[in-house]
Design a protein around this motif. Structure first.
Motif, mmCIF file in Angstrom:
data_model
loop_
_atom_site.group_PDB
_atom_site.id
_atom_site.type_symbol
_atom_site.label_atom_id
_atom_site.label_comp_id
_atom_site.label_asym_id
_atom_site.label_seq_id
_atom_site.Cartn_x
_atom_site.Cartn_y
_atom_site.Cartn_z
ATOM 1 N N ASP A 55 8.377 -2.151 17.967
ATOM 2 C CA ASP A 55 9.423 -3.046 18.435
ATOM 3 C C ASP A 55 9.103 -4.457 17.949
ATOM 4 O O ASP A 55 7.950 -4.878 18.014
ATOM 5 C CB ASP A 55 9.370 -3.025 19.975
ATOM 6 C CG ASP A 55 10.748 -2.985 20.549
ATOM 7 O OD1 ASP A 55 11.710 -3.083 19.780
ATOM 8 O OD2 ASP A 55 10.843 -2.867 21.795
ATOM 9 N N TRP A 56 10.085 -5.186 17.473
ATOM 10 C CA TRP A 56 9.828 -6.555 17.029
ATOM 11 C C TRP A 56 11.046 -7.448 17.238
ATOM 12 O O TRP A 56 12.168 -6.957 17.358
ATOM 13 C CB TRP A 56 9.408 -6.586 15.560
ATOM 14 C CG TRP A 56 10.425 -6.020 14.603
ATOM 15 C CD1 TRP A 56 10.544 -4.711 14.235
ATOM 16 C CD2 TRP A 56 11.472 -6.724 13.930
ATOM 17 N NE1 TRP A 56 11.594 -4.563 13.358
ATOM 18 C CE2 TRP A 56 12.180 -5.788 13.141
ATOM 19 C CE3 TRP A 56 11.884 -8.055 13.890
ATOM 20 C CZ2 TRP A 56 13.275 -6.136 12.355
ATOM 21 C CZ3 TRP A 56 12.964 -8.416 13.092
ATOM 22 C CH2 TRP A 56 13.642 -7.453 12.336
ATOM 23 N N ARG A 57 10.794 -8.745 17.319
ATOM 24 C CA ARG A 57 11.864 -9.749 17.374
ATOM 25 C C ARG A 57 11.488 -10.839 16.389
ATOM 26 O O ARG A 57 10.305 -11.044 16.118
ATOM 27 C CB ARG A 57 11.968 -10.411 18.761
ATOM 28 C CG ARG A 57 12.261 -9.470 19.889
ATOM 29 C CD ARG A 57 13.744 -9.047 19.926
ATOM 30 N NE ARG A 57 13.954 -8.158 21.050
ATOM 31 C CZ ARG A 57 13.627 -6.867 21.077
ATOM 32 N NH1 ARG A 57 13.074 -6.304 20.020
ATOM 33 N NH2 ARG A 57 13.833 -6.145 22.151
ATOM 34 N N TYR A 83 12.586 -22.214 20.397
ATOM 35 C CA TYR A 83 12.131 -22.349 21.784
ATOM 36 C C TYR A 83 13.065 -21.576 22.719
ATOM 37 O O TYR A 83 12.616 -20.831 23.592
ATOM 38 C CB TYR A 83 12.077 -23.840 22.168
ATOM 39 C CG TYR A 83 11.603 -24.059 23.575
ATOM 40 C CD1 TYR A 83 10.263 -23.912 23.905
ATOM 41 C CD2 TYR A 83 12.508 -24.385 24.582
ATOM 42 C CE1 TYR A 83 9.826 -24.090 25.217
ATOM 43 C CE2 TYR A 83 12.083 -24.564 25.889
ATOM 44 C CZ TYR A 83 10.740 -24.413 26.196
ATOM 45 O OH TYR A 83 10.316 -24.582 27.485
ATOM 46 N N LYS A 84 14.395 -21.743 22.482
ATOM 47 C CA LYS A 84 15.361 -21.037 23.339
ATOM 48 C C LYS A 84 15.214 -19.518 23.177
ATOM 49 O O LYS A 84 15.196 -18.777 24.156
ATOM 50 C CB LYS A 84 16.791 -21.473 22.975
ATOM 51 C CG LYS A 84 17.109 -22.859 23.487
ATOM 52 C CD LYS A 84 18.600 -23.113 23.665
ATOM 53 C CE LYS A 84 19.371 -22.854 22.398
ATOM 54 N NZ LYS A 84 20.728 -23.326 22.378
ATOM 55 N N THR A 85 15.085 -19.067 21.927
ATOM 56 C CA THR A 85 14.948 -17.623 21.658
ATOM 57 C C THR A 85 13.676 -17.090 22.315
ATOM 58 O O THR A 85 13.663 -16.020 22.927
ATOM 59 C CB THR A 85 14.874 -17.356 20.134
ATOM 60 O OG1 THR A 85 15.894 -18.078 19.510
ATOM 61 C CG2 THR A 85 14.988 -15.891 19.798
ATOM 62 N N CYS A 88 13.983 -16.703 26.114
ATOM 63 C CA CYS A 88 14.724 -15.465 26.454
ATOM 64 C C CYS A 88 13.805 -14.260 26.319
ATOM 65 O O CYS A 88 13.812 -13.354 27.161
ATOM 66 C CB CYS A 88 15.898 -15.251 25.507
ATOM 67 S SG CYS A 88 17.232 -16.328 25.832
ATOM 68 N N LEU A 89 13.022 -14.288 25.233
ATOM 69 C CA LEU A 89 12.103 -13.176 24.969
ATOM 70 C C LEU A 89 11.095 -13.028 26.135
ATOM 71 O O LEU A 89 10.815 -11.922 26.594
ATOM 72 C CB LEU A 89 11.382 -13.522 23.679
ATOM 73 C CG LEU A 89 10.825 -12.434 22.809
ATOM 74 C CD1 LEU A 89 10.749 -12.950 21.383
ATOM 75 C CD2 LEU A 89 9.479 -12.025 23.251
ATOM 76 N N PHE A 90 10.590 -14.141 26.623
ATOM 77 C CA PHE A 90 9.649 -14.099 27.756
ATOM 78 C C PHE A 90 10.347 -13.581 29.006
ATOM 79 O O PHE A 90 9.770 -12.816 29.783
ATOM 80 C CB PHE A 90 9.048 -15.497 28.009
ATOM 81 C CG PHE A 90 7.737 -15.706 27.305
ATOM 82 C CD1 PHE A 90 7.683 -15.844 25.922
ATOM 83 C CD2 PHE A 90 6.538 -15.737 28.015
ATOM 84 C CE1 PHE A 90 6.478 -16.012 25.259
ATOM 85 C CE2 PHE A 90 5.322 -15.902 27.363
ATOM 86 C CZ PHE A 90 5.287 -16.043 25.983
ATOM 87 N N LEU A 91 11.622 -14.006 29.218
ATOM 88 C CA LEU A 91 12.357 -13.575 30.417
ATOM 89 C C LEU A 91 12.594 -12.071 30.390
ATOM 90 O O LEU A 91 12.431 -11.384 31.395
ATOM 91 C CB LEU A 91 13.709 -14.290 30.485
ATOM 92 C CG LEU A 91 13.667 -15.725 30.992
ATOM 93 C CD1 LEU A 91 15.042 -16.367 30.903
ATOM 94 C CD2 LEU A 91 13.175 -15.738 32.451
#
Ligand SMILES: CC(=O)N[C@H]1[C@@H](OP(=O)(O)OP(=O)(O)OC[C@H]2O[C@@H](n3ccc(=O)[nH]c3=O)[C@H](O)[C@@H]2O)O[C@H](CO)[C@@H](O)[C@@H]1O
Length: 372
Positions: A55-57, A83-85, A88-91
Motif C-alpha cells: 500500500d502506498w500514497r 502538509y494537508k495531504t 489526512c493520511l495521519f487521520l
C-alpha cells in the motif's frame, strides 16, 4: 506485537525506496500494516510498479531548492499541499510509528509524527547524515545507520548500525553462467555492468561512450550491460551498435539480480544502496561518485570502499577515457585482483539488515505499549 500501522516515508529516489520496500514486505509478513509514502517522481512509480502487495500514497512535495532559488514559491505551495495531504493520511491511517528512510519526502511525516507524539525511527543510508536525519535525530527513538562510519551527533544508545536492507528480488541468485545465458550473453566473455543509480548518470554515460572507441581491440572479449537513465538511452544504444559491441542497453531495469549475477565488474555512482548490492554480489567496482550530492556524501561512501580496497574511486572531473580503460583492463586481466576486490566487498555486506530493522521497530512498539 502484531497488527501495528507503520508509516514508511521512503520516496524520492531508488536508494531510499528499495530498502523501504524490503522492510515493508517483512513487516507485512510479521502481521503489520505498512504504508509507504512516496514522491510524485517517475522513479517512484517505476520502483513500485510490480509491488501490488504494498500500500502506498504520494505527497506532492519536492526537495528544498535553496533560499534564493526561483523555485522557492512552487516549493512553498507544494509544501503546504503536502502538509494537508499528510495530515489526512495521519487521520485515516493512524500510524503507530514512523520509520523514515530520509530525503525530502520524510520531513512532513516525521514532523506530524513528532506532533502526535508517536515513535520515530530514522534510517540513514549514507556515510554522511542528510539534512532530515540531522533535523529529526534528536527526536527519534533510534537512528539506524547504513554505514557504521557515519558520524552523527546523538547519544550512542540511540544509534544502531543495521546496514542497508536488500530487496527480496536481489536475494534470489542465479549462477553467472545461467544469468548470462538468460540474457543472451556468452558466459565466456567478460561482462561490464554500468549504471548511474536509480535515475541514470549522464557523466558516467558520457565517459563510457568516450572510452568505447579505445576498446575496440578488445571488442570480442567483452559484453556490456548499460542502464542509461531516460536522457541518454538513444545516444548510448546508437554508439554501442555503431562500434559493433555486444551490449544490452536499457533506460531503467527491474532485472538487477540477473545483471549483477552476470557481471564481472561494475562501473557506477556511489549511492549507498548500490554499494550494498555490489557487496551482496561480491563484485569489484569502479566508483565515480555524483559530484553534486549533498555534503559530498557519495565521495565519502566511495572512500570507505576505496580504503578497504574493494573498489577504485575516481572523481568525475578528473577521470579520462584512458584512465578508465587502464583501470578496467587492470581488473579484468588480473583475476586475482578482481577476486580479492569482490571478496572484500562481500565481507562488508550485512545480510541481516532487514531482520534487524524489523526487530528494532517491534522493540520500539512494545516499549510504547508498555508505557501506556
Ligand atoms: C544523487 C543522489 O543524491 N543520490 C542518492 C540516492 O541515489 P540513488 O537513488 O541513485 O540510490 P542508490 O544508487 O543507492 O540505489 C539505486 C537503486 O536503484 C536500483 N536500480 C538502478 C537502476 C535501474 O535501472 N534499476 C534499479 O533497480 C539499484 O538496484 C539500487 O537499488 O540515494 C542514495 C541512498 O540514500 C544515496 O546514497 C545517493 O547519493
Amino acid at each position: 506485537m502484531k497488527g501495528c500501522n507503520i508509516l514508511i516515508p521512503c520516496g524520492g529516489t531508488g536508494g531510499h525506496l528499495f530498502p523501504g520496500i524490503a522492510v515493508a514486505e517483512k513487516l507485512m509478513e510479521r502481521g503489520h500494516k505498512p504504508l509507504l509514502v512516496l514522491s510524485e517522481k517517475q522513479v517512484d512509480r517505476e520502483a513500485i510498479k510490480n509491488k501490488n502487495n504494498l500500500d502506498w500514497r504520494s505527497l506532492p512535495v519536492v526537495g528544498w531548492p535553496g533560499f534564493f532559488s526561483k523555485d522557492i514559491f512552487s516549493f512553498s505551495l507544494k509544501l503546504f499541499q503536502g502538509y494537508k495531504t499528510c495530515r489526512c493520511l495521519f487521520l485515516n491511517f493512524k500510524p503507530d510509528l514512523v520509520l523514515a528512510f530520509g530525503g525530502f519526502i520524510s520531513a512532513l511525516p516525521l514532523f506530524l509524527g513528532l506532533k502526535k507524539k508517536i515513535p520515530l525511527i530514522l534510517h540513514e543510508a549514507n556515510a554522511t547524515a542528510g539534512l532530515v536525519t540531522k533535523l529529526f535525530s534528536r527526536f527519534a527513538q533510534y537512528v539506524l545507520l547504513g554505514m557504521k562510519e557515519c558520524e552523527i551527533d546523538i547519544s550512542p544508545g540511540k544509534k544502531i548500525f543495521t546496514g542497508i536492507p536488500l530487496r527480496r528480488e536481489l536475494t534470489i541468485r542465479k549462477s553467472r553462467e545461467e544469468a548470462c545465458r538468460s540474457i543472451g550473453f556468452d558466459p565466456l566473455l567478460k561482462t561490464i555492468f554500468i549504471f548511474g543509480g536509480s535515475q541514470g548518470a549522464q557523466g558516467i554515460n558520457r565517459l563510457v561512450v568516450e572510452t568505447l572507441p579505445y576498446m575496440v581491440k578488445r571488442k570480442d572479449q567483452l559484453q556490456f550491460i548499460h542502464l542509461t537513465g531516460p536522457k541518454d538511452y538513444d545516444e548510448c544504444l546508437r554508439i554501442y551498435n555503431d562500434l559493433g559491441y555486444k551490449a544490452l542497453v536499457e533506460s531503467f531495469s527491474h532485472r538487477m539480480a540477473v545483471y549483477y549475477s552476470s557481471a564481472d565488474l561494475v562501473i557506477s555512482r556511489a549511492g549507498a544502496t548500490t554499494l550494498t548490492e555490489i557487496c551482496a554480489y561480491g563484485l569489484p567496482s569502479i566508483l565515480i561518485p555524483y559530484p553534486y550530492a549533498a555534503n559530498d556524501h557519495q565521495v565519502k561512501n566511495a572512500q570507505i570502499f576505496q580504503k578497504a580496497k574493494a573498489a577504485f574511486l575516481f572523481e568525475e572531473s578528473k577521470v579520462s577515457p584512458e584512465l578508465l580503460l587502464d583501470t578496467l583492463s587492470q581488473i579484468l586481466d588480473d583475476s586475482q585482483l578482481a577476486k580479492k576486490m569482490g571478496t572484500i566487498a562481500q565481507q562488508m555486506f550485512k545480510a541481516d539488515s532487514t531482520d534487524k530493522i524489523v526487530e528494532i521497530v517491534e522493540r520500539c512498539l512494545s516499549q510504547r505499549t508498555k508505557s501506556f
